[in-house]
Scaffold this active site. Structure first.
Site, PDB file in Angstrom:
ATOM      1  N   ILE A   7      42.083  51.552  29.852  1.00 34.22           N
ATOM      2  CA  ILE A   7      42.042  51.325  28.403  1.00 34.22           C
ATOM      3  C   ILE A   7      43.454  51.303  27.834  1.00 34.22           C
ATOM      4  CG2 ILE A   7      41.191  52.187  26.185  1.00 34.22           C
ATOM      5  CD1 ILE A   7      38.975  53.651  27.709  1.00 34.22           C
ATOM      6  N   GLY A   9      45.848  51.396  24.321  1.00 37.46           N
ATOM      7  CA  GLY A   9      45.742  51.918  22.960  1.00 37.46           C
ATOM      8  C   GLY A   9      44.730  53.041  22.851  1.00 37.46           C
ATOM      9  N   SER A  11      45.225  56.298  22.343  1.00 35.65           N
ATOM     10  CA  SER A  11      45.690  57.531  21.690  1.00 35.65           C
ATOM     11  C   SER A  11      44.843  57.923  20.492  1.00 35.65           C
ATOM     12  CB  SER A  11      47.149  57.383  21.248  1.00 35.65           C
ATOM     13  OG  SER A  11      47.270  56.360  20.266  1.00 35.65           O
ATOM     14  N   GLY A  13      41.505  56.342  17.426  1.00 36.26           N
ATOM     15  CA  GLY A  13      40.565  55.310  17.025  1.00 36.26           C
ATOM     16  C   GLY A  13      39.574  54.921  18.102  1.00 36.26           C
ATOM     17  N   SER A 132      37.853  41.446  16.206  1.00 33.82           N
ATOM     18  CA  SER A 132      37.588  41.930  14.855  1.00 33.82           C
ATOM     19  C   SER A 132      36.652  40.930  14.180  1.00 33.82           C
ATOM     20  CB  SER A 132      38.905  42.011  14.067  1.00 33.82           C
ATOM     21  OG  SER A 132      38.676  42.146  12.675  1.00 33.82           O
ATOM     22  N   TYR A 145      47.057  38.334  11.132  1.00 31.53           N
ATOM     23  CA  TYR A 145      46.150  39.195  11.897  1.00 31.53           C
ATOM     24  C   TYR A 145      44.994  38.365  12.453  1.00 31.53           C
ATOM     25  CZ  TYR A 145      42.806  42.960  12.867  1.00 31.53           C
ATOM     26  OH  TYR A 145      41.898  43.807  13.465  1.00 31.53           O
TER      27      TYR A 145
END
Length: 268
Positions: A7, A9, A11, A13, A132, A145
């Site tokens: 995985i 990111g 850290s 969320g 997203s 984004y």
């Protein structure tokens, strides 16, 4: 036989929630993050390996994944690392735009490429790419984004048919709003006086009241786990009631109608 997920990111969320969930289900978790020295939960758990990884660092990506695949057989890669860049295009600097693309898009591409030979050699494996709602539809102040998230969606769809011959699956999880500190921790903004009214209107979507109505990050993590384990030949998983409603509107009404409806909301 114990399975392993890698995985990015992890850290906080969704990345951290997914790491905790997969670990609780008996998986070995390789949780990567830019500053592992700050982590004080995952590194205390059995079957969790915490490693440093900055997805904007191509050399570190290659070295880390080479080291990992020499020691472990990885079954699933969750490309989760990313952040939001919010603001009218005129408000964003070239540096901000480049950093957004480097993290949200190039990070996914590089990590995926580095793992592909490993999966191809064992003729199995899965990439779970986190996009997203704004990787499926456009929205004002989210142009760059959305550009990265639309790109990851297209990258994933193309790669799915490229790698199917080797038994490798590529799936996309597209969450809507989540109850995390994303708006504080993982969001960069740009301001421009000409877009003050637009920015104020869009910002209502990040209010405490609105955030409370969004999906719990643990519930989105369950969808990630389902995608990894359901055995389905499904490409996209839309996560969250708000995301599902917007996606269904796009499918039923068509993209052109949805775009016109959004324009009408912000015609001052």
């Amino acid at each position: 036989m114990q399975k392993t997920i890698f995985i990015t990111g992890a850290s906080a969320g969704l990345g951290k929630a997914a790491a905790l969930l997969f670990q609780s289900k008996g998986w070995q978790v390789i949780a990567t993050m830019r500053n592992p020295e700050k982590e004080n939960e995952l590194n205390t758990l059995e079957n969790v390996i915490v490693l440093p990884l900055d997805v904007t660092n191509a050399t570190q990506i290659d070295q880390t994944i080479k080291s990992v695949t020499e020691k472990y057989t990885v079954d699933v890669v969750m490309n989760n690392a990313g952040y939001g860049l919010i603001g009218a295009l005129e408000a964003l600097t070239d540096e901000q735009i480049s950093r957004q693309i480097e993290t949200n898009l190039m990070g996914v591409i590089r990590v995926t490429k580095a793992f592909t030979a490993h999966f191809r050699a064992k003729r199995s494996g899965m990439f779970l790419n986190i996009t997203s709602t704004f990787g499926l539809m456009g929205f004002p102040t989210c142009s760059v984004y959305s550009a990265t998230k639309f790109a990851v969606d297209g990258f994933s769809e193309s790669l799915a048919s490229e790698l199917v011959q080797f038994g490798i699956q590529v799936k996309v999880i597209a969450p809507g709003g989540m109850q995390t500190d994303f708006a504080i921790r993982s969001m960069e903004t740009g301001q421009h006086d000409a877009y003050e009214k637009l920015t104020a209107e869009v910002s209502k979507g990040y209010s405490a009241e609105q955030l409370a109505s969004y999906s719990k990050v643990e519930d989105v993590a369950k969808i990630v786990y389902d995608a990894a384990t359901d055995g389905k030949n499904q490409m996209r998983y839309i996560a969250g009631n708000d995301a599902i409603a917007l996606y269904n509107e796009r499918i039923q009404s068509g993209a052109e109608v949805q775009v016109d409806n959004i324009k009408a909301m912000f015609t001052f």
